[in-house]
Design an enzyme around this catalytic site. Sequence first.
Site, PDB file in Angstrom:
ATOM      1  CE1 TYR A  63      -3.635  -2.493   0.098  1.00 50.41           C
ATOM      2  CE2 TYR A  63      -2.474  -3.418   1.991  1.00 50.41           C
ATOM      3  CZ  TYR A  63      -3.452  -3.526   1.003  1.00 50.41           C
ATOM      4  OH  TYR A  63      -4.217  -4.651   0.936  1.00 50.41           O
ATOM      5  CG  ASP A  64       1.924   2.927  -3.432  1.00 52.13           C
ATOM      6  OD1 ASP A  64       2.892   2.306  -2.956  1.00 52.13           O
ATOM      7  OD2 ASP A  64       1.488   2.755  -4.589  1.00 52.13           O
ATOM      8  CB  THR A  65      -2.745   5.972  -0.507  1.00 50.01           C
ATOM      9  OG1 THR A  65      -2.111   6.501  -1.675  1.00 50.01           O
ATOM     10  CG2 THR A  65      -3.575   7.061   0.148  1.00 50.01           C
ATOM     11  CG  LEU A  71      -1.138  10.388  -0.058  1.00 47.10           C
ATOM     12  CD1 LEU A  71      -0.606  11.811   0.015  1.00 47.10           C
ATOM     13  CD2 LEU A  71      -2.060  10.240  -1.277  1.00 47.10           C
ATOM     14  NE  ARG A 110       1.200   0.230  -5.095  1.00 45.83           N
ATOM     15  CZ  ARG A 110       1.873  -0.806  -4.568  1.00 45.83           C
ATOM     16  NH1 ARG A 110       1.511  -2.056  -4.844  1.00 45.83           N
ATOM     17  NH2 ARG A 110       2.895  -0.602  -3.776  1.00 45.83           N
TER      18      ARG A 110
END
Lengths: 302, 302
Positions: B21-23, B55, B242
């Site tokens: 996961y990016d966010t 993020l 993500r």
Amino acid sequence: MPPTFLEKGARDQYQALLEKYDTWLFDCDGVLWNGDRPVDGAKEVLEMLRRKNKLIVFVTNNATKSRKNYKKKFDKLGIDAAVDEIFGSAYAAAVYISSVMKLPKDKKVYVIGMSGIEEELREEGIAFIGGTDPADNTLEPFSLADFTLDPSVAVVLCGLDTSINYTKLSKGFQYLTRNEGCVFLATNEDSTYPDSSGLLPGAGSVSAPLRFALGRDPLSTGKPSKTMLDCVRAKHDFDPTRTIMVGDRLNTDILFGQEGGVSTLLVLTGITKLAEVTGPNASDIVPEYVSESVGDLAVAEG
Amino acid sequence: MPPTFLEKGARDQYQALLEKYDTWLFDCDGVLWNGDRPVDGAKEVLEMLRRKNKLIVFVTNNATKSRKNYKKKFDKLGIDAAVDEIFGSAYAAAVYISSVMKLPKDKKVYVIGMSGIEEELREEGIAFIGGTDPADNTLEPFSLADFTLDPSVAVVLCGLDTSINYTKLSKGFQYLTRNEGCVFLATNEDSTYPDSSGLLPGAGSVSAPLRFALGRDPLSTGKPSKTMLDCVRAKHDFDPTRTIMVGDRLNTDILFGQEGGVSTLLVLTGITKLAEVTGPNASDIVPEYVSESVGDLAVAEG
């Protein structure tokens, strides 16, 4: 079965009604008066029923006043009434706590409500806290860290409280979630009540925050609850087949009559409008009779 | 599908989560802190996520504070946060009123809530009355006869209001029943909220009296409502596949993530207890992952 609409001025219809019923149960707000404005002819109709030796009982969900104080309202409007003819939902709650729950003497009630509830609890010898206590009638921030839970509180009782505030709701919530088995009671669940100038949020709206926070409903002692009728029958003996309940609300008065096995007469001087009893949007709760106003009964005598 | 329980100290599990996961969307109360007490390791985990260029967005149903004021809470607890990373339900309500409803400039909002709502409405250029106005923050009896209905009130907006009282409820009820088409909005419907010493009635309990009196539900702009996610996406572009929502409540945070098509991680430092996610009484709302605490993520780095 659709309701029978009693026509204004139809003497034979109203005379038949009077012959059929010996006991007349009356709701008050919206039937006999609206706020401080009496319904035209209500006083005279009650006097006529007394002349005809009918048993009259006033059954009200109003829990802001004790029965004694509620009688003062009758006095003020010049309507004859005796305290033991008056049954209020605060009284029904007090009787329920003392006679049905049999609350032990070392237990207490936390009150969200006004002096009427306190007076009725006092008369039944039930200990309570909250209510009109100045400490709870405040808009000062409520601090849970400074709150001491009274372990003897075994009931939270809600009625109409025009001083409702976050401190009362928070305390009620603590008792209901932290004192094991604490009972959630409401005097009644009327969504609104009729002031002389219009509608205001009712007792059901005062218990609604706790209902929502807890995710469960209170047990209500007012109309349409059977508890209220049990209270009346404990004091007055009457034949349900010769009894009629007169009210302005389908989901309290008329349902109350139906659940108690008595006849029902809806009047249109209060909450319920004609469109709710006839036509495509009519309610599932169907009264036996509908009359424009209790004052229309006056035509029966003449 | 049952949730994946992340084991305390299982570095590989947490590392896999970070890679996936990016966010990261975070609820705050019950996740990062409880009242004024930070959750152990939360601050360090957020710092780690920033180092890894994730993020970060804070999505809170708290409507008592504006985003600017809510940032002060982060500052006080020594947690790094920027105002535009913070999305509150009061902000979502203001955006909904200005951008979705497109409230005409000559119309107003009647506020049952605290300064956070007022500040967000002001920032969006929306006129309002009520709220912290001393005239409405009183336990003096409310008289309908003395009340003048403002015909320009087209929205009643409710949020958590620890000064809730009968005057506010009565006025809100008048607008919603007498101003045609008046919209019933709530910042959120949380039944409770976690104070540092325990649970207190939440914003849903503050709108509950009107909900009960009106017999209808407000439109809520907070979690789990889609309105809140629309607000976030208008400011931050992210790939839902993500993205993960971290929260402590099944019926707000986890449902919010699911309705928004992102992954979900439930932590057990707030409202939800383990018995609600596993066993015979488990909820229908099933998170994708469960972890004891957000602090447990720290093990991923080392």
